[in-house]
Design a protein around this motif. Structure first.
Motif, PDB file in Angstrom:
ATOM      1  N   ASN A   1      -6.265  -0.073   6.096  1.00  0.00           N
ATOM      2  CA  ASN A   1      -6.970  -0.641   4.953  1.00  0.00           C
ATOM      3  C   ASN A   1      -6.014  -1.148   3.886  1.00  0.00           C
ATOM      4  OD1 ASN A   1      -9.600  -0.389   5.856  1.00  0.00           O
ATOM      5  ND2 ASN A   1      -9.993   1.542   4.804  1.00  0.00           N
ATOM      6  N   VAL A   2      -5.089  -0.300   3.471  1.00  0.00           N
ATOM      7  CA  VAL A   2      -4.180  -0.674   2.378  1.00  0.00           C
ATOM      8  C   VAL A   2      -3.175  -1.731   2.816  1.00  0.00           C
ATOM      9  CG1 VAL A   2      -2.388   0.178   0.811  1.00  0.00           C
ATOM     10  CG2 VAL A   2      -4.443   1.552   1.216  1.00  0.00           C
ATOM     11  N   ASN A   3      -2.595  -1.556   3.994  1.00  0.00           N
ATOM     12  CA  ASN A   3      -1.483  -2.404   4.414  1.00  0.00           C
ATOM     13  C   ASN A   3      -1.902  -3.704   5.085  1.00  0.00           C
ATOM     14  OD1 ASN A   3       0.105  -0.291   3.515  1.00  0.00           O
ATOM     15  ND2 ASN A   3       0.623   0.461   5.558  1.00  0.00           N
ATOM     16  N   LEU A   4      -3.130  -3.771   5.581  1.00  0.00           N
ATOM     17  CA  LEU A   4      -3.537  -4.955   6.345  1.00  0.00           C
ATOM     18  C   LEU A   4      -4.885  -5.530   5.906  1.00  0.00           C
ATOM     19  CD1 LEU A   4      -3.270  -6.995   8.633  1.00  0.00           C
ATOM     20  CD2 LEU A   4      -4.124  -5.241  10.211  1.00  0.00           C
TER      21      LEU A   4
ATOM     22  N   ALA B   1      -8.029  -2.001  -9.223  1.00  0.00           N
ATOM     23  CA  ALA B   1      -8.723  -2.101  -7.938  1.00  0.00           C
ATOM     24  C   ALA B   1      -8.121  -1.092  -6.979  1.00  0.00           C
ATOM     25  CB  ALA B   1      -8.595  -3.515  -7.371  1.00  0.00           C
ATOM     26  N   ASP B   2      -8.905  -0.700  -5.984  1.00  0.00           N
ATOM     27  CA  ASP B   2      -8.461   0.273  -4.982  1.00  0.00           C
ATOM     28  C   ASP B   2      -8.331  -0.439  -3.646  1.00  0.00           C
ATOM     29  OD1 ASP B   2      -7.868   2.415  -3.405  1.00  0.00           O
ATOM     30  OD2 ASP B   2      -9.748   3.497  -3.762  1.00  0.00           O
TER      31      ASP B   2
ATOM     32  N   VAL C   1      -2.393  -6.156  -9.793  1.00  0.00           N
ATOM     33  CA  VAL C   1      -3.414  -5.338  -9.152  1.00  0.00           C
ATOM     34  C   VAL C   1      -2.875  -3.922  -8.999  1.00  0.00           C
ATOM     35  CG1 VAL C   1      -4.855  -5.039  -7.104  1.00  0.00           C
ATOM     36  CG2 VAL C   1      -4.333  -7.344  -7.944  1.00  0.00           C
ATOM     37  N   VAL C   2      -3.527  -2.978  -9.671  1.00  0.00           N
ATOM     38  CA  VAL C   2      -3.068  -1.589  -9.681  1.00  0.00           C
ATOM     39  C   VAL C   2      -4.272  -0.650  -9.648  1.00  0.00           C
ATOM     40  CG1 VAL C   2      -0.905  -2.023 -10.923  1.00  0.00           C
ATOM     41  CG2 VAL C   2      -3.005  -1.638 -12.213  1.00  0.00           C
TER      42      VAL C   2
END
Length: 230
Positions: free
Chosen positions: A93-96, A47-48, A31-32
């Protein structure tokens, strides 16, 4: 051959782990945001993670998954009095939130394989100091997610958390440069060493589970505790 998904797969610990897994014959779903830096042999999923609500539409149908390793992470240090809502939302959002949503989507495939979930956390997920409120809060939340998931999936899906300390990655170098802080890569653990440890967690026989694994360099560099002077 096992099928393993890795987030944050184009750099740092994630890229090193992808190289290890593909070299030994595992199928790796990576996933990148940008597949251009992805190690050879992995199958990219663009994916973002900053937009967790978009993840369900970005993933292919996966019926069976042996493991997912959540390696992606971001950090924007700063004192609480100066952190805006945007910083908090992006880090959470990104980390959790993204790891939680991705895990939710993948749970049926993980249950089918009686697979594993590995969360790459941080020492900040155990104790957060000055400047690391947003990052530490997201990583403390990631620990809670792992602990709850482990209890819910007992006997079905194994759940592990890895807590690296100072690790020599591009993110670490960038953060140190921004903070004008001391950095000596010889005093940090290499990303390859951490990735090797994660691969060993994945290789645990089915009758055992690593719950928490903390990895620190023998002579760590102190974390910056103040913003640089203007």
């Amino acid at each position: 051959m096992r099928t393993i998904m890795v987030t944050g797969a184009s750099r740092g610990i994630g890229a090193e782990l992808v190289s290890i897994l593909t070299a030994r014959g595992d199928r790796v779903l990576a996933v990148v945001r940008d597949p251009s830096g992805l190690p050879e042999g992995a199958e990219p999923i663009v994916a973002d993670l900053a937009d967790p609500a978009s993840l369900a539409g970005a993933l292919p149908d996966i019926e069976r998954l042996d493991a997912v390793v959540h390696c992606a992470g971001i950090s924007s240090p700063g004192p609480v009095g100066e952190l805006g809502v945007g910083v908090w939302q992006r880090e959470l959002n990104v980390n959790l939130v993204a790891p939680a949503e991705l895990t939710r989507i993948l749970l049926p495939a993980l249950r089918t394989a009686r697979g594993q979930v590995v969360f790459v956390n941080s020492g900040a997920g155990l104790s957060a100091g000055p400047l690391w409120a947003a990052y530490g809060a997201s990583k403390h939340g990631l620990k809670a997610l792992a602990d709850a998931l482990r209890a819910e999936e007992t006997g079905v899906v194994r759940v592990s958390t890895v807590y690296p300390g100072n690790t020599d990655t591009d993110m670490q170098r960038k953060l140190r440069a921004e903070l004008k802080a001391e950095y000596d890569p010889a005093r940090a653990t290499s990303a390859a060493t951490v990735a090797t440890a994660i691969a060993q967690v994945l290789d645990m026989p089915a009758d055992a589970m690593v719950v928490d694994l903390r990895i620190v360099p023998p002579n760590p560099i102190p974390h910056p505790t103040r913003m640089p002077d203007a």
